[in-house]
Scaffold this motif. Structure first.
Motif, mmCIF file in Angstrom:
data_model
loop_
_atom_site.group_PDB
_atom_site.id
_atom_site.type_symbol
_atom_site.label_atom_id
_atom_site.label_comp_id
_atom_site.label_asym_id
_atom_site.label_seq_id
_atom_site.Cartn_x
_atom_site.Cartn_y
_atom_site.Cartn_z
ATOM 1 N N THR A 26 5.155 25.379 47.870
ATOM 2 C CA THR A 26 4.073 24.907 49.110
ATOM 3 C C THR A 26 3.445 24.248 48.091
ATOM 4 O OG1 THR A 26 2.603 26.984 48.162
ATOM 5 C CG2 THR A 26 4.300 27.119 50.489
ATOM 6 N N ARG A 27 3.465 23.881 47.522
ATOM 7 C CA ARG A 27 2.886 23.167 46.278
ATOM 8 C C ARG A 27 3.461 21.547 46.103
ATOM 9 N NH1 ARG A 27 2.079 26.439 40.956
ATOM 10 N NH2 ARG A 27 0.210 24.979 41.045
ATOM 11 N N PHE A 28 4.232 21.861 46.727
ATOM 12 C CA PHE A 28 4.725 19.982 46.764
ATOM 13 C C PHE A 28 5.186 19.721 48.437
ATOM 14 C CE2 PHE A 28 5.896 21.269 42.417
ATOM 15 C CZ PHE A 28 5.720 19.960 41.466
ATOM 16 N N VAL A 29 4.906 17.895 48.751
ATOM 17 C CA VAL A 29 5.174 17.653 49.703
ATOM 18 C C VAL A 29 6.176 16.600 48.920
ATOM 19 C CG1 VAL A 29 3.444 15.433 49.540
ATOM 20 C CG2 VAL A 29 4.200 16.292 51.884
ATOM 21 N N GLY A 32 10.969 29.106 46.240
ATOM 22 C CA GLY A 32 9.945 29.442 46.366
ATOM 23 C C GLY A 32 8.054 29.824 46.256
ATOM 24 N N ALA A 33 7.612 29.844 45.844
ATOM 25 C CA ALA A 33 6.506 29.288 45.830
ATOM 26 C C ALA A 33 5.904 27.102 45.593
ATOM 27 C CB ALA A 33 5.568 29.844 45.097
ATOM 28 N N GLU A 45 14.050 32.904 38.535
ATOM 29 C CA GLU A 45 12.772 32.715 37.962
ATOM 30 C C GLU A 45 12.570 32.153 37.405
ATOM 31 O OE1 GLU A 45 12.689 36.328 35.615
ATOM 32 O OE2 GLU A 45 11.258 36.490 34.655
ATOM 33 N N THR A 46 12.896 30.922 36.062
ATOM 34 C CA THR A 46 12.954 30.287 35.049
ATOM 35 C C THR A 46 12.601 28.674 36.236
ATOM 36 O OG1 THR A 46 14.388 31.087 34.049
ATOM 37 C CG2 THR A 46 13.717 29.168 33.371
ATOM 38 N N GLN A 47 13.607 28.122 37.244
ATOM 39 C CA GLN A 47 13.388 27.131 37.748
ATOM 40 C C GLN A 47 12.408 27.171 37.988
ATOM 41 O OE1 GLN A 47 15.985 25.977 39.953
ATOM 42 N NE2 GLN A 47 17.899 26.948 39.610
ATOM 43 N N GLU A 48 11.916 28.595 38.741
ATOM 44 C CA GLU A 48 10.325 28.602 38.879
ATOM 45 C C GLU A 48 8.883 28.658 38.471
ATOM 46 O OE1 GLU A 48 9.715 31.388 42.018
ATOM 47 O OE2 GLU A 48 11.406 31.543 43.067
ATOM 48 N N ARG A 49 9.384 28.524 37.174
ATOM 49 C CA ARG A 49 8.725 28.848 36.392
ATOM 50 C C ARG A 49 8.539 27.362 35.874
ATOM 51 N NH1 ARG A 49 8.656 29.866 30.763
ATOM 52 N NH2 ARG A 49 10.927 29.930 31.039
ATOM 53 N N LEU A 50 9.831 26.183 35.968
ATOM 54 C CA LEU A 50 9.535 25.522 35.857
ATOM 55 C C LEU A 50 9.452 24.483 37.051
ATOM 56 C CD1 LEU A 50 12.841 25.329 33.490
ATOM 57 C CD2 LEU A 50 10.179 24.535 32.416
ATOM 58 N N PHE A 51 9.193 24.810 37.842
ATOM 59 C CA PHE A 51 7.958 24.353 38.790
ATOM 60 C C PHE A 51 6.916 23.969 38.781
ATOM 61 C CE2 PHE A 51 12.265 25.262 41.499
ATOM 62 C CZ PHE A 51 12.813 23.663 41.178
ATOM 63 N N ASP A 52 6.225 25.391 38.333
ATOM 64 C CA ASP A 52 4.568 25.486 38.020
ATOM 65 C C ASP A 52 3.999 24.559 36.260
ATOM 66 O OD1 ASP A 52 4.634 27.089 40.206
ATOM 67 O OD2 ASP A 52 4.446 29.018 38.293
ATOM 68 N N THR A 53 5.036 24.460 35.765
ATOM 69 C CA THR A 53 5.090 23.713 34.906
ATOM 70 C C THR A 53 5.032 21.796 35.077
ATOM 71 O OG1 THR A 53 5.631 25.290 33.095
ATOM 72 C CG2 THR A 53 5.805 23.451 32.140
#
Ligand SMILES: C[S@@+](CC[C@H](N)C(=O)[O-])C[C@H]1O[C@@H](n2cnc3c(N)ncnc32)[C@H](O)[C@@H]1O
Length: 272
Positions: A257-260, A253-254, A224-232
């Protein structure tokens, strides 16, 4: 018995978080247990409750525990293959952008090997294209870490023989003193500054950043923390910027779809 141990472990980690502001809840349990066990062995105690009593009676033990929890292993140009792609692709792409400023953030930089390595690659590129005069005004590298003791060493910019295991000879000759403590040359050192930052508790440093390198750090955090940091990181990157995760971590996770991928093998991504 197991439940009792788990309750004592939860109590201990809550205590550590409360007393020292270290966000235990975001780290992987297995990792915390392994590192705490190292300190328990060192102090000759066998239960979490006894170790909590050691922490109460000897405040220096907190420093030793935090030292054990923040695994600081690093090297200059660690995993050269990743740096090679940074040198051949990322640096020239960023240098060719019309905007003058290139902001680089090494998040979880330990004792500075990563930010200095990145700064050296920008220096070498500027030299190759005959633009050394622009370097200091264009490139700013920030190294941040939660561990203040590491940052003291980072500021000094001196290294040991073992730090060079992954460093190509030409880079070593060009950018480091030839005698111990093998300091980084001033023209690279001055591109880098350091700041204590807790990735879990603080907003990213003011950006936007054109290159964020976060390697061998996320692995210690829960999913969960890793996913939050990817958003950050996504929010902190300039359009057309790069996120380098390297060999150990990858997008989850999500975030997928937000990076290539700019380089799938070295886990280098660009924000969409
Ligand atoms: C294994 S080192 C990685 C160093 C470097 N990035 C590399 O790949 O060689 C992990 C670093 O992450 C730092 N770290 C751990 N938790 C952190 C947090 N919450 N905020 C910032 N840094 C953290 C540790 O202090 C340690 O220096």
């Amino acid at each position: 018995m197991m439940e009792l141990t788990d309750a004592a472990f939860a109590e201990l980690t809550t205590k550590i978080s409360k007393e020292r502001g270290f966000g235990c809840a975001s780290y992987k349990d297995k990792c915390l247990r392994r590192r705490i066990a190292v300190r328990m062995r060192a102090r000759g105690v066998h239960t979490y409750a006894d170790y909590a009593r050691v922490l109460d009676s000897d405040r220096d033990e907190y420093d030793k525990l935090l030292d054990a929890l923040t695994i600081n292993v690093t090297k200059l140009f660690r995993n050269w293959e990743t740096y090679n792609v940074i040198a051949e692709t990322v640096v020239p792409t960023l240098w060719a952008r019309p905007e003058p400023a290139i902001r680089v953030w090494s998040a979880g930089c330990s004792s500075g090997e990563e930010p200095y390595s990145l700064a050296a690659l920008f220096h070498r590129h500027a030299d190759r294209v005959g633009a050394l005069g622009q370097l200091a005004s264009r490139v700013a590298v920030l190294g941040s870490d939660i561990d203040a003791r590491c940052l003291v060493a980072a500021e000094q910019g001196g290294f040991e023989e073992g730090d060079f295991a992954d460093t190509p000879d030409d880079l070593r000759r060009r950018y480091f003193a030839t005698t111990a403590p093998f300091t980084i040359v001033p023209e690279v050192k001055r591109l880098v500054r350091f700041e204590r930052r807790d990735l879990l508790a603080q907003e990213p440093p003011p950006g936007p950043h054109h290159l964020i390198v976060c390697r061998n750090v996320l692995i210690y955090f829960d999913r969960e923390t890793q996913e939050r940091l990817f958003d950050t990181f996504h929010a902190a990157l300039a359009p057309g910027g790069f996120l380098v995760l390297g060999k150990v971590e990858t997008l989850l996770g999500a975030a997928r779809t937000r990076f290539v991928a700019a380089d799938g093998r070295e886990r280098i991504f660009r924000p969409l």
